[in-house]
Design a protein around this motif. Structure first.
Motif, mmCIF file in Angstrom:
data_model
loop_
_atom_site.group_PDB
_atom_site.id
_atom_site.type_symbol
_atom_site.label_atom_id
_atom_site.label_comp_id
_atom_site.label_asym_id
_atom_site.label_seq_id
_atom_site.Cartn_x
_atom_site.Cartn_y
_atom_site.Cartn_z
ATOM 1 N N ALA A 150 -32.932 35.059 23.657
ATOM 2 C CA ALA A 150 -31.836 35.291 23.508
ATOM 3 C C ALA A 150 -30.756 34.228 23.469
ATOM 4 C CB ALA A 150 -31.526 36.323 24.723
ATOM 5 N N TRP A 151 -29.550 34.647 23.010
ATOM 6 C CA TRP A 151 -28.592 33.627 22.805
ATOM 7 C C TRP A 151 -27.707 33.064 24.206
ATOM 8 C CZ3 TRP A 151 -24.780 36.196 24.241
ATOM 9 C CH2 TRP A 151 -24.384 37.799 24.126
ATOM 10 N N ASN A 152 -28.019 33.782 25.247
ATOM 11 C CA ASN A 152 -27.063 33.426 26.174
ATOM 12 C C ASN A 152 -27.472 32.163 27.279
ATOM 13 O OD1 ASN A 152 -29.305 34.715 27.450
ATOM 14 N ND2 ASN A 152 -27.830 35.875 28.847
ATOM 15 N N PHE A 174 -41.734 28.509 19.667
ATOM 16 C CA PHE A 174 -40.436 28.916 20.403
ATOM 17 C C PHE A 174 -39.454 29.264 19.029
ATOM 18 C CE2 PHE A 174 -36.009 28.744 22.217
ATOM 19 C CZ PHE A 174 -36.393 29.981 23.272
ATOM 20 N N LYS A 175 -39.028 30.374 19.186
ATOM 21 C CA LYS A 175 -37.873 31.103 18.060
ATOM 22 C C LYS A 175 -36.762 31.206 19.089
ATOM 23 C CE LYS A 175 -36.327 34.706 16.467
ATOM 24 N NZ LYS A 175 -34.912 34.258 16.315
ATOM 25 N N PRO A 176 -35.598 30.187 18.884
ATOM 26 C CA PRO A 176 -34.429 30.209 19.782
ATOM 27 C C PRO A 176 -33.785 31.658 18.565
ATOM 28 C CG PRO A 176 -34.377 28.428 18.069
ATOM 29 C CD PRO A 176 -35.742 29.053 18.202
ATOM 30 N N ALA A 177 -32.705 32.325 19.555
ATOM 31 C CA ALA A 177 -31.871 33.228 18.777
ATOM 32 C C ALA A 177 -31.124 32.502 17.813
ATOM 33 C CB ALA A 177 -30.846 33.813 19.875
ATOM 34 N N GLU A 178 -31.075 33.163 16.605
ATOM 35 C CA GLU A 178 -30.314 32.662 15.490
ATOM 36 C C GLU A 178 -29.128 32.222 15.780
ATOM 37 O OE1 GLU A 178 -30.118 35.987 14.636
ATOM 38 O OE2 GLU A 178 -27.972 36.193 13.763
ATOM 39 N N GLY A 227 -34.300 39.556 25.495
ATOM 40 C CA GLY A 227 -33.801 40.155 24.610
ATOM 41 C C GLY A 227 -33.430 41.514 24.940
ATOM 42 N N GLU A 228 -33.033 42.169 24.004
ATOM 43 C CA GLU A 228 -32.631 43.633 24.490
ATOM 44 C C GLU A 228 -33.685 44.704 24.406
ATOM 45 O OE1 GLU A 228 -30.016 44.882 20.885
ATOM 46 O OE2 GLU A 228 -28.718 43.373 21.615
ATOM 47 N N VAL A 229 -33.347 45.616 25.245
ATOM 48 C CA VAL A 229 -34.418 46.889 25.465
ATOM 49 C C VAL A 229 -35.174 47.326 24.124
ATOM 50 C CG1 VAL A 229 -35.075 49.111 26.316
ATOM 51 C CG2 VAL A 229 -33.648 47.445 27.584
ATOM 52 N N GLY A 411 -33.716 48.408 35.458
ATOM 53 C CA GLY A 411 -34.202 48.190 36.683
ATOM 54 C C GLY A 411 -34.227 46.754 36.913
ATOM 55 N N LEU A 412 -33.187 45.919 36.431
ATOM 56 C CA LEU A 412 -33.426 44.624 36.487
ATOM 57 C C LEU A 412 -33.172 43.871 37.937
ATOM 58 C CD1 LEU A 412 -34.052 42.096 34.963
ATOM 59 C CD2 LEU A 412 -31.823 41.963 33.809
ATOM 60 N N ALA A 413 -31.940 44.101 38.406
ATOM 61 C CA ALA A 413 -31.505 43.709 39.432
ATOM 62 C C ALA A 413 -30.512 44.627 40.200
ATOM 63 C CB ALA A 413 -30.403 42.229 39.102
HETATM 64 P P1 NDP Z 1 -32.109 40.327 21.013
HETATM 65 O O1 NDP Z 1 -32.967 41.427 21.506
HETATM 66 O O2 NDP Z 1 -31.165 41.053 19.861
HETATM 67 O O3 NDP Z 1 -32.885 39.178 20.408
HETATM 68 C C1 NDP Z 1 -33.725 38.611 21.278
HETATM 69 C C2 NDP Z 1 -34.614 37.327 20.150
HETATM 70 O O4 NDP Z 1 -35.246 38.612 19.545
HETATM 71 C C3 NDP Z 1 -33.811 36.732 19.251
HETATM 72 O O5 NDP Z 1 -34.477 35.646 18.824
HETATM 73 C C4 NDP Z 1 -33.918 37.747 17.965
HETATM 74 O O6 NDP Z 1 -33.814 37.308 16.840
HETATM 75 C C5 NDP Z 1 -35.298 38.272 18.309
HETATM 76 N N1 NDP Z 1 -35.766 39.540 17.340
HETATM 77 C C6 NDP Z 1 -35.156 40.298 17.330
HETATM 78 N N2 NDP Z 1 -35.523 41.492 16.497
HETATM 79 C C7 NDP Z 1 -36.836 41.012 16.819
HETATM 80 C C8 NDP Z 1 -38.302 41.778 16.318
HETATM 81 N N3 NDP Z 1 -38.351 42.896 15.791
HETATM 82 N N4 NDP Z 1 -39.403 40.917 16.564
HETATM 83 C C9 NDP Z 1 -39.269 39.875 17.251
HETATM 84 N N5 NDP Z 1 -38.230 39.199 17.621
HETATM 85 C C10 NDP Z 1 -36.965 39.708 17.370
HETATM 86 O O7 NDP Z 1 -31.225 39.904 22.017
HETATM 87 P P2 NDP Z 1 -29.909 39.216 22.073
HETATM 88 O O8 NDP Z 1 -30.376 37.836 21.533
HETATM 89 O O9 NDP Z 1 -28.781 39.955 21.413
HETATM 90 O O10 NDP Z 1 -29.543 38.688 23.681
HETATM 91 C C11 NDP Z 1 -29.029 39.962 24.748
HETATM 92 C C12 NDP Z 1 -29.936 40.765 25.283
HETATM 93 O O11 NDP Z 1 -30.875 40.090 25.911
HETATM 94 C C13 NDP Z 1 -29.100 41.444 26.218
HETATM 95 O O12 NDP Z 1 -29.795 42.954 26.196
HETATM 96 C C14 NDP Z 1 -29.693 40.893 27.616
HETATM 97 O O13 NDP Z 1 -29.705 41.908 28.702
HETATM 98 C C15 NDP Z 1 -30.883 40.347 27.335
HETATM 99 N N6 NDP Z 1 -31.321 39.346 28.265
HETATM 100 C C16 NDP Z 1 -32.259 39.519 29.284
HETATM 101 C C17 NDP Z 1 -32.670 38.507 30.185
HETATM 102 C C18 NDP Z 1 -33.551 38.920 31.326
HETATM 103 O O14 NDP Z 1 -34.228 37.785 31.534
HETATM 104 N N7 NDP Z 1 -33.949 39.965 31.658
HETATM 105 C C19 NDP Z 1 -31.923 37.178 30.156
HETATM 106 C C20 NDP Z 1 -30.973 37.257 28.935
HETATM 107 C C21 NDP Z 1 -30.609 38.263 28.010
HETATM 108 P P3 NDP Z 1 -32.275 36.766 16.586
HETATM 109 O O15 NDP Z 1 -32.307 35.189 16.304
HETATM 110 O O16 NDP Z 1 -32.252 37.143 14.823
HETATM 111 O O17 NDP Z 1 -31.158 37.377 17.060
#
Ligand code: NDP
Length: 487
Positions: A150-152, A174-178, A227-229, A411-413
């Motif tokens: 993810a990007w954060n 490793f694929k970083p967030a774009e 990433g997201e759910v 149910g993360l934290a």
């Molecule tokens: P995203 O789910 O949008 O993206 C996460 C990564 O997955 C990115 O690198 C993204 O690529 C890639 N991706 C997107 N779609 C696919 C797919 N279909 N198959 C494989 N890879 C894919 O999350 P965000 O980057 O927006 O991050 C925010 C989210 O991450 C929030 O929901 C947050 O809660 C969660 N998060 C969870 C953490 C944890 O440890 N539980 C910690 C930090 C964040 P692209 O570069 O195109 O975006």
């Protein structure tokens, strides 16, 4: 003109162009300006990375755990030596205040590499006598693991995934967030400088389709996503075709419960940390703050006074507390949630709109925002916003607040503030969350397992538990006598 030179892909220990020579821009969230062009990996590039990782992994897995540990340790030392430079890069690419990035990003990544450097030589199996002989077990590397970030917390996530994977003898792609592709490349360079064999850590920048190519690849054994759910579900579904293991670190809507006997200043400090650090873009954030009715007024007074003093500003200014959100699109999402909060009847105690920062006119800034007068069924109380928006809720008694705190698909934290030691542990026991803090919030030392329950994820990162997700256990039976065959 871009601030930095083009960045290529990192495959087999060197920079290479994408097969179709395509690029995307990475922007500075504080100004909207282009930082640089970044090569965009397609399926062909993922194939190349897999081929390089296979070669590298053979050499790496043949080294002793102690040797692997030394390489990880040297990488951590290099990260610390280059802390200022990488922290600046992280602030530039992700908009995170420079007051945060040296410790929370670069320091956390280095901590993780140091921890797994120390663990690399200690992977052990078991031995047990059984009828007719004995067996032993061998934790083996999986082979090639994919990490999708993810990007954060870009460099932290790259380290949290690669350190245990590499310590156990795997290679990682490793694929970083774009939105934040730069620091993982810097980590790759430092791995090389520290003596990591070529191909053991590769970086393929790109969008969702790059992640999909990794997830679908038949020669990749495992994928770890932050990433997201919704993305987690897509990755898990795609991984099923090749029966890959998955670790999923996903979103949350975590509760912080403040009882009337709590140290109020600490509880307010934790609520601020758990909602406004990194502009509120933290998965574990305590976005639902439940305060016991009898201390509500006092709590609000202290909370609003302290939150009102936070400085929204240029992330490269050391005095800045709150920087810009990651992108213009995310800014619109967060503003839409704020509007929904108002429309559904929430009462604004602070903020509630865009913030203007002189000198950063194109930036994605939002005021730290606090809502009161909410009900549990309102949109902003149920959904993850991932921005600096705190929802205040009040409660009368323990059973009621636990039921409400657990009434979510996430149910993360969770956190609890009380001076009553029995109540603290009772609440920790009953919270349906993967991580619970008692009288603190959001501390994540690497020694501690990290990961969510329910729709917040599968598996744990950090701690020795992470090895369970980066190894496969082979069982070897050894016969002590003859084969007693009836045939
Ligand atoms: P995203 O789910 O949008 O993206 C996460 C990564 O997955 C990115 O690198 C993204 O690529 C890639 N991706 C997107 N779609 C696919 C797919 N279909 N198959 C494989 N890879 C894919 O999350 P965000 O980057 O927006 O991050 C925010 C989210 O991450 C929030 O929901 C947050 O809660 C969660 N998060 C969870 C953490 C944890 O440890 N539980 C910690 C930090 C964040 P692209 O570069 O195109 O975006």
């Amino acid at each position: 003109m871009a601030l930095l030179d083009d960045r290529l892909l990192w495959i087999g220990g060197q920079y290479v162009a994408a097969s179709d020579d395509s690029f995307f821009d990475t922007l500075n969230p504080a100004t909207g300006e282009v930082i640089c062009r970044v090569a965009r990996a397609g399926a062909e590039d993922v194939d190349k990375a897999v081929a390089a990782a296979e070669l590298g992994q053979r050499e790496w897995a043949a080294m002793s755990g102690a040797e692997r540990g030394r390489v990880l340790l040297r990488t951590a030392q290099l990260l610390r030596q280059h802390c200022d430079e990488i922290a600046r890069l992280e602030s530039l690419d992700g908009g995170k205040p420079i007051a945060e990035t040296p410790e929370a990003d670069v320091g956390s990544a280095a901590d993780c590499l140091e921890f797994f450097a120390g663990q690399a030589a200690s992977l052990q199996g078991e031995y047990q006598p059984v009828p007719g002989g004995f067996f032993y077990t061998r934790p083996e590397p999986l082979g090639i693991c994919a990490g999708i970030g993810a990007w954060n917390y870009p460099v932290q996530i790259a380290a949290w995934k690669s350190a245990p994977a590499l310590a156990a003898g795997n290679a990682m792609i490793f694929k970083p967030a774009e939105l934040t592709p730069l620091s993982a490349l810097r980590l790759a360079e430092l791995f090389k400088d520290a003596g990591l064999p070529d191909g053991v850590f590769n970086v393929v920048q790109g969008f969702a389709e790059t992640g999909q190519a990794l997830t679908a690849h038949p020669r990749i054994a495992k994928v770890s996503l932050t990433g997201e759910v919704g993305t987690g579900k897509a990755v898990m579904r795609a991984a099923a075709d090749t029966l890959k293991g998955v670790t999923l670190e996903l979103g949350g809507k975590s509760p912080l419960i403040v009882f009337d006997d709590a140290n109020l200043d600490n509880a307010v400090g934790a609520a601020l940390l758990g909602n406004f650090y990194t502009q509120g873009q933290i998965c574990t954030n305590s976005t639902r703050v439940f305060v016991q009715e009898s201390i509500r007024e006092k709590f609000i007074e202290k909370l609003v006074a302290r939150a009102g003093k936070m400085k929204v500003g240029d992330p490269l200014d050391p005095d800045t507390d709150v920087g810009p959100l990651i992108s213009a699109e995310h800014l619109q999402n967060v503003l839409a949630y704020i509007d929904k909060g108002k429309a559904e009847g929430g009462k604004l105690l602070l903020g509630g709109g865009r913030a203007e920062v002189p000198g950063c006119e194109g930036g994605n800034f939002v005021q730290p925002t606090i809502f009161d007068g909410l009900r549990d069924d309102m949109t902003i109380v149920r959904e993850e916003i991932f921005g600096p928006v705190l929802s205040l809720l009040s409660f009368r008694e323990e059973g009621e607040v636990l039921e409400r705190a657990n009434n979510t698909e996430f149910g993360l934290a969770g956190g609890v503030f009380t001076r009553d030691i029995q109540r603290a542990h009772r609440v920790a026991d009953r919270l349906d969350a993967g991580i619970v803090w008692i009288n603190h919030y959001n501390l994540t030392p690497v020694e501690m397992p990290f990961g969510g329950f329910k729709q917040s994820g599968i598996g744990k990162e950090n701690s020795r538990r992470a090895f369970e997700h980066y190894t496969r256990l082979k069982t070897v039976y050894v016969a002590a006598g003859d084969v007693d065959s009836p045939y």
